[in-house]
Design a protein around this motif. Structure first.
Motif, mmCIF file in Angstrom:
data_model
loop_
_atom_site.group_PDB
_atom_site.id
_atom_site.type_symbol
_atom_site.label_atom_id
_atom_site.label_comp_id
_atom_site.label_asym_id
_atom_site.label_seq_id
_atom_site.Cartn_x
_atom_site.Cartn_y
_atom_site.Cartn_z
ATOM 1 N N LEU A 1 -5.977 -0.216 -12.442
ATOM 2 C CA LEU A 1 -4.713 -0.832 -12.022
ATOM 3 C C LEU A 1 -3.726 0.198 -11.469
ATOM 4 O O LEU A 1 -3.113 0.005 -10.420
ATOM 5 C CB LEU A 1 -4.109 -1.551 -13.231
ATOM 6 N N TRP B 1 -4.149 1.493 -7.924
ATOM 7 C CA TRP B 1 -3.878 0.623 -6.783
ATOM 8 C C TRP B 1 -2.421 0.751 -6.338
ATOM 9 O O TRP B 1 -2.040 0.249 -5.295
ATOM 10 C CB TRP B 1 -4.158 -0.841 -7.155
ATOM 11 N N GLU B 2 -1.596 1.411 -7.164
ATOM 12 C CA GLU B 2 -0.168 1.381 -6.904
ATOM 13 C C GLU B 2 0.332 2.347 -5.821
ATOM 14 O O GLU B 2 1.258 1.998 -5.098
ATOM 15 C CB GLU B 2 0.595 1.591 -8.224
ATOM 16 N N ARG C 1 1.356 4.099 -2.499
ATOM 17 C CA ARG C 1 1.562 3.544 -1.170
ATOM 18 C C ARG C 1 0.360 3.744 -0.244
ATOM 19 O O ARG C 1 -0.051 2.823 0.461
ATOM 20 C CB ARG C 1 2.802 4.221 -0.571
ATOM 21 N N PRO D 1 2.840 -3.325 -6.756
ATOM 22 C CA PRO D 1 3.289 -3.208 -5.360
ATOM 23 C C PRO D 1 2.207 -3.582 -4.352
ATOM 24 O O PRO D 1 2.515 -4.051 -3.257
ATOM 25 C CB PRO D 1 3.662 -1.724 -5.236
ATOM 26 N N PHE D 2 0.934 -3.415 -4.765
ATOM 27 C CA PHE D 2 -0.138 -3.699 -3.797
ATOM 28 C C PHE D 2 -0.289 -5.195 -3.520
ATOM 29 O O PHE D 2 -0.998 -5.585 -2.603
ATOM 30 C CB PHE D 2 -1.468 -3.123 -4.310
ATOM 31 N N TRP E 1 -2.561 1.106 -0.290
ATOM 32 C CA TRP E 1 -2.409 -0.319 0.017
ATOM 33 C C TRP E 1 -3.226 -0.728 1.232
ATOM 34 O O TRP E 1 -3.852 -1.795 1.255
ATOM 35 C CB TRP E 1 -0.938 -0.669 0.249
ATOM 36 N N GLY E 2 -3.212 0.125 2.239
ATOM 37 C CA GLY E 2 -3.962 -0.194 3.464
ATOM 38 C C GLY E 2 -5.446 -0.343 3.170
ATOM 39 O O GLY E 2 -6.101 -1.267 3.668
ATOM 40 N N TRP F 1 -11.598 -3.061 -7.184
ATOM 41 C CA TRP F 1 -10.782 -4.028 -6.436
ATOM 42 C C TRP F 1 -11.670 -5.063 -5.750
ATOM 43 O O TRP F 1 -11.443 -6.270 -5.869
ATOM 44 C CB TRP F 1 -9.926 -3.283 -5.400
ATOM 45 N N ILE G 1 -1.395 -9.300 0.505
ATOM 46 C CA ILE G 1 -2.827 -9.587 0.440
ATOM 47 C C ILE G 1 -3.068 -11.068 0.165
ATOM 48 O O ILE G 1 -3.978 -11.671 0.706
ATOM 49 C CB ILE G 1 -3.489 -8.665 -0.609
ATOM 50 N N ILE H 1 1.946 -5.083 4.295
ATOM 51 C CA ILE H 1 1.072 -4.850 5.453
ATOM 52 C C ILE H 1 1.756 -5.384 6.710
ATOM 53 O O ILE H 1 2.118 -6.559 6.778
ATOM 54 C CB ILE H 1 -0.284 -5.558 5.263
ATOM 55 N N LEU I 1 -6.804 -1.159 0.311
ATOM 56 C CA LEU I 1 -7.023 -2.404 -0.436
ATOM 57 C C LEU I 1 -7.022 -3.599 0.508
ATOM 58 O O LEU I 1 -7.830 -4.528 0.371
ATOM 59 C CB LEU I 1 -5.936 -2.583 -1.505
ATOM 60 N N PHE I 2 -6.105 -3.555 1.489
ATOM 61 C CA PHE I 2 -6.025 -4.638 2.466
ATOM 62 C C PHE I 2 -7.335 -4.769 3.237
ATOM 63 O O PHE I 2 -7.917 -5.848 3.346
ATOM 64 C CB PHE I 2 -4.851 -4.360 3.414
#
Lengths: 183, 445
Positions: free
Chosen positions: B32, B35-36, B38, A129-130, B41-42, B87, A147, A135, B44-45
């Protein structure tokens, strides 16, 4: 699709004193034609659209690999590869996060009922999902990006700079030299 | 001993080629799932953006160029945990592998060492947190050193395997160039992370400004250092050319001994190397050899080029060349370190030499070295009126003069040097004269 990014890139290139001199030559453009054909097929056969899109992504990746002599294309490759992973592992459609997508001024129903040929709804069972569209990017045109899209935007920016005869070399930047690439 | 080295080499190979790769895959795989969620995610971004930024933000050092990725990774570990570090490392590896063509196996081993470093530091971080008697700032400092050390040791292991050198030696060699800058960046990352933790993202503003200022200062500083190094090289080259020209002009006046100074310099340097002098001293001996006969400038041509026997008065005049040369160079105010070579290269250890009649170790080392090589060249080189002695006979003479004319130890070293060179090459050097300048220079450098 990346209209705002491309316009912004042109603006930057103009400020840097760039002018279009000649259009860069790409190898094996027919690969792109094939991918357009595949995407059209996906629109017409929404049920097996995922397969068409997956193959289309493969062809685009191949096109990028054949044109990898330029740095901007290699950056594209990184982004495209990350997006492809998300698409391939999720049945040929890019999952999009409903929480973010509802902020957009578009009709989300198509995605929810599965008729959108490019996107699906992100759920608990979505793989990786990442790497999907999660975003929310508020400007210039609001959209939900992945990403991988960061790299695609960076690649587009670099490509436009090269188009305008003001190329920027990331490798030279990394080596601590002047960023201006050899023309 | 050799057997042991071989086993060590194989073990290194297995660790580097298999261990590193397996570690890379398993640490990647274990991250892994983290990273899943929710809420990750920010992060990781943001760290993807930071990675792109840091991949292309080099910090210059005297000889190396370092990107700030490790600082970004370190901050990720401190603020969030091992998964952000992994990551960042993976994204960096993908960017670099795509942008710069590299050997895939080596890329995998490299990411392996990095992931092992990250894992170790993250593990230690949770351990230190659970103990909870250290201030986070102090524990960050400890982790900084651990990160640097583990990274260094693993990179050193891989490099020592590929270059087939000792592990410890490799680690020391690679640590020399970059340690201070590396630690500085990691410490900045640690402090920055804590600031972000307490004040939010706004803390990045002063951190970025501080970083940019530092890299700006570094850039200018090292630019100047490099320029200075180039200038020094230029001066050195000029000196070298200048001295070589001088030697050629000395030799040109004396038609019996063309190329003599360069050959004496050459043999002198070989002896100096053999007895293990520092490279600076070796150069000194070389230049001493080049200038040793400079005093001949002050001797009349009729005496210098006289055919047949010299009268005692003429011989006394010839002897003066050591003192004349000494005075010339002394007045020139340059090459002071070469003065003993010029004045004392005709001294003998038994005290029967000239001009000062020094005995044994009173004679400076550089002069004792050049005395041997001067005598050897005088014997073996051809003269217009006679052919040079065969090498073996000349060596015999040197051996006989050891302890009286020459320093005993240096003489035996010289014989070792000469015997270790192939005869063909020896002959070539001996037949070399000043006119054939080019190949001679090549033989030196």
């Amino acid at each position: 699709m990346l209209l705002d990014v491309i316009c912004f890139s042109f603006l930057v290139a103009l400020i840097r004193g760039g002018r279009i001199k000649e259009f860069p030559k790409f190898q094996k453009i027919y690969l792109l034609v094939i991918t357009i054909g595949l995407q059209v097929c996906a629109v017409f056969f929404p049920l097996i659209g995922g397969i068409f899109i997956s193959i289309a992504y493969l062809f685009i990746l191949a096109f990028l690999v054949f044109n990898r002599e330029f740095e901007d294309i290699r950056i594209f490759m990184v982004g495209w590869f990350l997006n492809s992973l998300a698409i391939w592992t999720n049945g040929g459609k890019m999952p999009i996060d409903p929480v973010q997508a509802r902020k957009l001024p578009y009709n989300f129903e198509e995605v929810v009922n599965g008729t959108n040929f490019k996107h699906s709804v992100l759920t608990e069972s979505t793989n990786l999902p990442f790497l999907t569209d999660v975003i929310y990017m508020p400007s210039i045109i609001p959209r939900v990006i992945s990403i991988g899209d960061i790299f695609i935007m960076l690649g587009a920016f670099l490509l436009v700079q090269r188009l305008m005869n003001k190329p920027i070399s990331l490798i030279r930047l990394r080596e601590g030299k002047s960023y201006a690439a050899k023309k | 001993m050799r057997q042991k080295n071989k086993i060590g080499f194989y073990i290194k190979g297995i660790i580097v080629q298999i261990g590193f790769v397996v570690a890379a895959i398993s640490i990647f795989y274990s991250s892994l799932s983290q990273w899943e969620p929710r809420e990750h995610w920010g992060v990781l971004f943001i760290y993807t953006l930071l990675t792109i930024f840091s991949c292309f933000t080099p910090v210059r050092n005297a000889n190396t160029i370092m990107t700030v990725n490790n600082a970004v990774i370190f901050s990720g570990i401190l603020l969030y945990g091992v998964w952000v570090g992994v990551w960042t490392a993976v994204i960096e590896a993908i960017i670099i592998a795509t942008l710069v063509r590299i050997n895939p196996l080596k890329a995998l081993m490299n990411i392996g060492q990095l992931l092992m470093t990250i894992w170790t530091v993250a593990y230690l971080n949770t351990l230190l947190k659970s103990v909870d008697f250290l201030s986070p700032l102090i524990s960050d400092l400890i982790l900084t050193v651990v990160y640097w050390f583990v990274n260094l040791v693993l990179v050193g292991l891989a490099i020592s395997y590929f270059q087939n050198k000792g592990w410890v030696r490799t680690v020391i060699a690679i640590s020399k160039g970059f340690t201070s800058t590396y630690l500085l960046l990691l410490i900045l990352a640690g402090v920055g992370s804590r600031l972000v933790e307490y004040y939010g993202v706004i803390a990045l503003v002063p951190m970025v400004i501080a970083f940019l200022t530092i890299s700006f200062v570094f850039h200018h500083y090292y630019d100047n250092v490099v320029k200075l190094q180039q200038k020094v090289e230029e001066v050195k080259r000029f000196n070298h050319n200048f001295l070589t020209t001088m030697a050629a002009s000395i030799d040109a006046r004396d038609r019996y001994t063309s190329g003599h100074s360069l050959r004496v310099a050459y043999w002198g340097r070989e002896i100096a190397k053999q007895i293990g002098l520092s490279s600076e001293k070796v150069d000194e001996v070389y230049f001493g050899g080049i200038l040793h006969d400079i005093g001949k400038i002050g001797i009349e041509d009729e005496i210098l080029n006289k055919k047949g026997r010299l009268t005692p008065e003429e011989y006394d005049k010839i002897k003066q060349h050591t003192v004349i040369g000494y005075e010339i160079i002394k007045q020139a105010g340059m090459f002071h370190e070469l003065l003993p070579a010029i004045r004392s290269h005709h001294e003998r250890v038994d005290g029967k030499g000239y001009p000062d009649g020094l005995v044994g170790n009173e004679i400076p080392l550089i002069a004792r070295i050049l005395a041997v090589s001067d005598a050897f060249d005088a014997m073996v080189a051809d003269r217009p009126y006679r052919k040079g002695l065969p090498i073996d006979q000349a060596l015999q003479e040197i051996r006989r003069g050891a302890g009286t004319q020459f320093d005993e130890e240096l003489a035996s070293h010289f014989i070792v040097v000469i015997n270790s060179l192939p005869r063909e090459e020896l002959e070539k050097i001996i037949r070399q004269n000043g006119q054939e300048h080019k190949p001679f220079q090549d033989a030196f450098h």
